[in-house]
Design an enzyme around this catalytic site. Sequence first.
Site, mmCIF file in Angstrom:
data_model
loop_
_atom_site.group_PDB
_atom_site.id
_atom_site.type_symbol
_atom_site.label_atom_id
_atom_site.label_comp_id
_atom_site.label_asym_id
_atom_site.label_seq_id
_atom_site.Cartn_x
_atom_site.Cartn_y
_atom_site.Cartn_z
ATOM 1 N N ASP A 18 -7.093 3.456 9.701
ATOM 2 C CA ASP A 18 -7.093 2.438 8.635
ATOM 3 C C ASP A 18 -5.770 2.566 7.876
ATOM 4 O O ASP A 18 -5.009 3.516 8.091
ATOM 5 C CB ASP A 18 -8.279 2.689 7.678
ATOM 6 C CG ASP A 18 -8.315 1.702 6.507
ATOM 7 O OD1 ASP A 18 -8.020 0.511 6.718
ATOM 8 O OD2 ASP A 18 -8.617 2.118 5.372
ATOM 9 N N SER A 19 -5.551 1.649 6.960
ATOM 10 C CA SER A 19 -4.355 1.724 6.123
ATOM 11 C C SER A 19 -4.433 2.894 5.145
ATOM 12 O O SER A 19 -3.421 3.363 4.646
ATOM 13 C CB SER A 19 -4.217 0.435 5.315
ATOM 14 O OG SER A 19 -5.396 0.230 4.570
ATOM 15 N N CYS B 287 -13.646 -6.069 4.399
ATOM 16 C CA CYS B 287 -12.632 -5.039 4.170
ATOM 17 C C CYS B 287 -13.374 -3.716 4.128
ATOM 18 O O CYS B 287 -14.441 -3.620 3.494
ATOM 19 C CB CYS B 287 -11.909 -5.293 2.849
ATOM 20 S SG CYS B 287 -10.805 -3.951 2.378
ATOM 21 N N CYS C 31 -10.128 -1.166 10.073
ATOM 22 C CA CYS C 31 -9.431 -1.953 9.050
ATOM 23 C C CYS C 31 -9.482 -3.407 9.493
ATOM 24 O O CYS C 31 -9.083 -3.710 10.636
ATOM 25 C CB CYS C 31 -7.986 -1.460 8.961
ATOM 26 S SG CYS C 31 -6.927 -2.482 7.911
ATOM 27 N N HIS D 137 -12.895 -1.139 2.586
ATOM 28 C CA HIS D 137 -13.025 -0.495 1.272
ATOM 29 C C HIS D 137 -14.286 -0.953 0.541
ATOM 30 O O HIS D 137 -14.761 -0.279 -0.366
ATOM 31 C CB HIS D 137 -11.830 -0.847 0.380
ATOM 32 C CG HIS D 137 -10.591 -0.082 0.690
ATOM 33 N ND1 HIS D 137 -9.870 -0.260 1.848
ATOM 34 C CD2 HIS D 137 -9.937 0.876 -0.022
ATOM 35 C CE1 HIS D 137 -8.823 0.546 1.830
ATOM 36 N NE2 HIS D 137 -8.842 1.245 0.709
ATOM 37 N N GLU E 122 -9.526 2.041 -4.733
ATOM 38 C CA GLU E 122 -8.711 3.247 -4.473
ATOM 39 C C GLU E 122 -8.519 4.066 -5.751
ATOM 40 O O GLU E 122 -8.423 5.284 -5.714
ATOM 41 C CB GLU E 122 -7.330 2.859 -3.908
ATOM 42 C CG GLU E 122 -7.345 2.376 -2.468
ATOM 43 C CD GLU E 122 -7.245 3.508 -1.443
ATOM 44 O OE1 GLU E 122 -6.948 4.640 -1.844
ATOM 45 O OE2 GLU E 122 -7.497 3.235 -0.265
#
Length: 276
Positions: free
Chosen positions: A20-21, A195, A83, A197, A163
């Site tokens: 993932d990023s 997403c 991702c 996240h 984040e």
Amino acid sequence: MCSKINTFGSMDNRPIGIFDSGVGGLTVAKAIAEELPNEQLIYFGDTAHLPYGDKSKESVRAYSNRITGFLLAKGCKAIVIACNTASAHAYSELKKFYPKIPIINVVNPTVNYCAEKYDQGKVGVIATKGTIQSRIYPRKIVKKNPNLEVPQNAAPLLVPMIEEGFFNNNISQTIINSYLSAKNFEDISALILGCTHYPLIKGEVERFFQGKVDVIDSASVVAQYTKKILKKEGIASEHKKGENLFFISDFTESFEETSKLFFGQKIDLREERIWD
Ligand code: DGL
């Protein structure tokens, strides 16, 4: 039991590579670890380039390609692109570059799940700018089920907000409410959290819709799909080879903190500066 014999015998305990990023893809890694406890996982979070959601297609492709090379050099037998943005921009190219390796993205299993589950109506999507601009969800869902409408909205503040550890509080609820109040989301039956996240804010999204909208987080759908592919390819492991390994391209203490929330337990993050 494996369905066919491969060059590694009937038990292929090489690791699964996941990337993932940043640390958001750990939500997918966690679901895979739960669904496939006999598999060793090697995770790579490209924290040096986070967020991917605002980057060009070309950059995301170049990053994804380099990371896949890193994971394959570590002996991975399959790659999971954890991702949505990289799935939208880089999946087709990675498949072309590595035709012999099973490559799984987070979009296709979610598309199949929705197209099968809903006959008609509206399935909304929230995701990064990159994923929304690619129109990957509406294109794929409507192709599979033309009776579905797929309204979508970019929610660029959500990744930095999560984040930074802002969720389940007044600030996050205000930002989430503002994105979900969009006119084109009126009357949706389901909402895809597009997403990796976003599983961390699933409860807040459900609260906004007061339980009237089915909120779909792709982590468990992708974990089940990964299990199916390993079985089909005859490369499932019967015994875990070693501990899971977690690499990031730029280490900070804040990533270490957040990773606990995403993976559900403390993990040992190692810095691997593959860009140097
Ligand atoms: N986790 C990534 C995704 O699923 C987004 C985070 C980012 O913008 O880098 O799209």
